[in-house]
Design a protein around this motif. Structure first.
Motif, PDB file in Angstrom:
ATOM      1  N   ARG A   1      28.656  38.205  51.469  1.00  0.00           N
ATOM      2  CA  ARG A   1      28.537  36.846  50.916  1.00  0.00           C
ATOM      3  C   ARG A   1      29.910  36.223  50.699  1.00  0.00           C
ATOM      4  NH1 ARG A   1      24.591  39.470  47.803  1.00  0.00           N
ATOM      5  NH2 ARG A   1      26.045  39.609  46.048  1.00  0.00           N
ATOM      6  N   LYS A   2      30.850  37.027  50.228  1.00  0.00           N
ATOM      7  CA  LYS A   2      32.191  36.484  49.983  1.00  0.00           C
ATOM      8  C   LYS A   2      32.887  36.109  51.284  1.00  0.00           C
ATOM      9  CE  LYS A   2      32.757  38.780  45.543  1.00  0.00           C
ATOM     10  NZ  LYS A   2      33.433  39.811  44.749  1.00  0.00           N
TER      11      LYS A   2
ATOM     12  N   PHE B   1      31.666  32.789  52.087  1.00  0.00           N
ATOM     13  CA  PHE B   1      32.367  31.780  51.290  1.00  0.00           C
ATOM     14  C   PHE B   1      33.752  31.487  51.878  1.00  0.00           C
ATOM     15  CE2 PHE B   1      29.805  33.219  47.361  1.00  0.00           C
ATOM     16  CZ  PHE B   1      28.775  32.359  47.708  1.00  0.00           C
TER      17      PHE B   1
ATOM     18  N   GLN C   1      33.451  29.277  54.829  1.00  0.00           N
ATOM     19  CA  GLN C   1      33.187  27.894  54.420  1.00  0.00           C
ATOM     20  C   GLN C   1      34.460  27.218  53.919  1.00  0.00           C
ATOM     21  OE1 GLN C   1      30.062  28.091  51.534  1.00  0.00           O
ATOM     22  NE2 GLN C   1      28.502  28.788  53.010  1.00  0.00           N
ATOM     23  N   HIS C   2      35.233  27.951  53.092  1.00  0.00           N
ATOM     24  CA  HIS C   2      36.476  27.376  52.575  1.00  0.00           C
ATOM     25  C   HIS C   2      37.465  27.090  53.706  1.00  0.00           C
ATOM     26  CE1 HIS C   2      34.918  27.810  48.688  1.00  0.00           C
ATOM     27  NE2 HIS C   2      35.397  29.025  48.353  1.00  0.00           N
TER      28      HIS C   2
END
Length: 417
Positions: free
Chosen positions: A57-58, A61, A64-65
């Motif tokens: 999940r990280k 993220f 996405q960032h």
């Protein structure tokens, strides 16, 4: 008879139940430790799976960032390009550049002239609008301030994304460390489980049980023993098949022995014939050598004699089949052609020698002319030398004569006057 069979089966069943009961007791003794280790392994695996999902999940993220940061970088480039396009050719372009790079005031603009975009990300984003020190277009000035505000907003957002990515990376590294530690612990627990299962199996192997066999299933390899562990166990159909197979093999062995004896006799006979033929060949060779020596005077190898005979036959065959007249004509034609070629070569050589002779004759003639010229020149040289000597000897007389001639000329002139 049926009652005996039933009693036997009942007794066997009791023995089997006793054996199973002993195995169950052993399994019960190791059950608690196995369950405890199994629970620990499952807990570790669940924790490792949880950390794996968290890292996954990280990573999403982070992606996405990164995508968002790329968008902000593109916007920042567009703002910079729009600003540079708007100040192209403007008389206050340098001041506007300082203002665009500054953090709010003209003094700050001068101080931050050589700062980079990365240092701009770490500055405060609080902006203070001031009046321009250098007079310029107010609309362009306001547009510059707006673009500067937008730029610092994007820099702040990029700084936030960078910090968030760094924090997530730290968490991912921590999760990876924990996962490695959990893998090691799971491996240790699995090895411990294997040791416990091995101990349990060893205990099971020590359980004693009783089996009943029929008499035709027992065979004692040693007559002196009476222990059940020293016997061989077979079934009756297998033993019957083995006996039949042994009989067939015995018959095959007898037949092979008979064939072997026959083959040995045949081989001995062939060896005897071989030695006899070898002696006969040696005797014939000696007789041939003696006959050749008597006829020729020395021993000549048979192969050489055969080779000479074959050559003789081949030559006779070629002579008999060849047309001598045509062969002579061909040879004469070849020789005549060679003679013509030699004549042409001789003619060319004579021609070359004639030319060389002419050249030598011309050279000799030139040599003679040169010698005559040299002699004439030497004679002229000697004559000139003699003339010079005579002139030096008669120099005084010549001067006297020239003086007399001058005087006579003067007298003649006087007389004519």
């Amino acid at each position: 008879m049926e009652s005996c069979t039933t009693m036997r089966d009942v007794n066997l069943l009791d023995l089997h139940l006793i054996t199973l009961n002993q195995e169950l007791i052993i399994s019960k003794q190791f059950e608690q430790s196995e369950m405890l280790i199994d629970e620990k392994i499952h807990a570790k695996m669940e924790a490792m799976e949880s950390h794996h999902n968290s890292s996954k999940r990280k990573l999403e993220f982070i992606s996405q960032h990164v995508t968002e940061a790329k968008i902000f970088y593109k916007e920042k480039k567009k703002i910079k390009f729009r600003f540079l396009s708007s100040i192209t050719g403007h008389e206050h372009a340098s001041y506007l550049k300082k203002l665009f790079k500054s953090n709010g005031t003209a003094a700050d603009a001068e101080m931050s002239e050589n700062s980079s975009d990365e240092s701009e990300c770490n500055k405060e984003t609080t902006l203070v609008e001031v009046d321009p020190i250098v007079p310029c277009d107010s609309q362009l000035y306001k547009a510059t301030l707006n673009m500067r505000t937008e730029k610092f907003r994007i820099n702040g957002r990029l700084k936030y994304l960078k910090d968030a990515i760094d924090v997530i990376n730290v968490d991912i590294k921590h999760n990876n460390t924990v996962k490695t530690k959990l893998k090691t612990e799971i491996g240790n627990l699995e090895r411990e489980m294997e040791q416990i299962q091995k101990q349990k199996q060893d205990r099971r192997n020590q359980v004693m049980c009783t089996l009943v066999f029929k008499l035709n299933q027992l065979q004692y390899p040693k007559s002196s023993t009476s222990k059940i562990g020293d016997t061989l166990v077979f079934s009756q159909p297998i033993l019957t098949n083995l006996y039949k197979r042994v009989g067939h093999l015995h018959q095959d062995t007898v037949q092979q022995e008979i064939k072997h004896k026959e083959c040995l006799g045949h081989i001995c006979k062939m060896k005897t014939d071989f030695h006899q033929m070898k002696e006969n060949i040696k005797t014939l060779e000696q007789n041939m050598d003696a006959a050749i020596k008597k006829k020729v005077g020395k021993v000549i190898p048979v192969d050489l004699i055969e080779q000479i005979r074959l050559r003789d036959k081949l030559i006779k065959f070629n002579v008999r089949n060849a047309n001598v007249h045509i062969a002579y004509q061909q040879e004469l034609t070849t020789l005549s052609e060679q003679v013509k070629l030699k004549q042409i070569e001789l003619r060319n050589v004579i021609k070359e020698n004639t030319e060389r002779q002419n050249v030598l004759t011309e050279i000799n003639r030139e040599k003679t002319n040169l010698m005559q010229t040299i002699r004439i020149q030497s004679a002229k040289k000697r004559h000139l030398e003699n003339v010079v000597v005579i002139a030096e000897q008669c120099k005084e007389d010549i001067e006297k004569l020239s003086h007399i001639i001058k005087k006579q000329n003067q007298d003649i002139e006087v007389c004519t006057v």
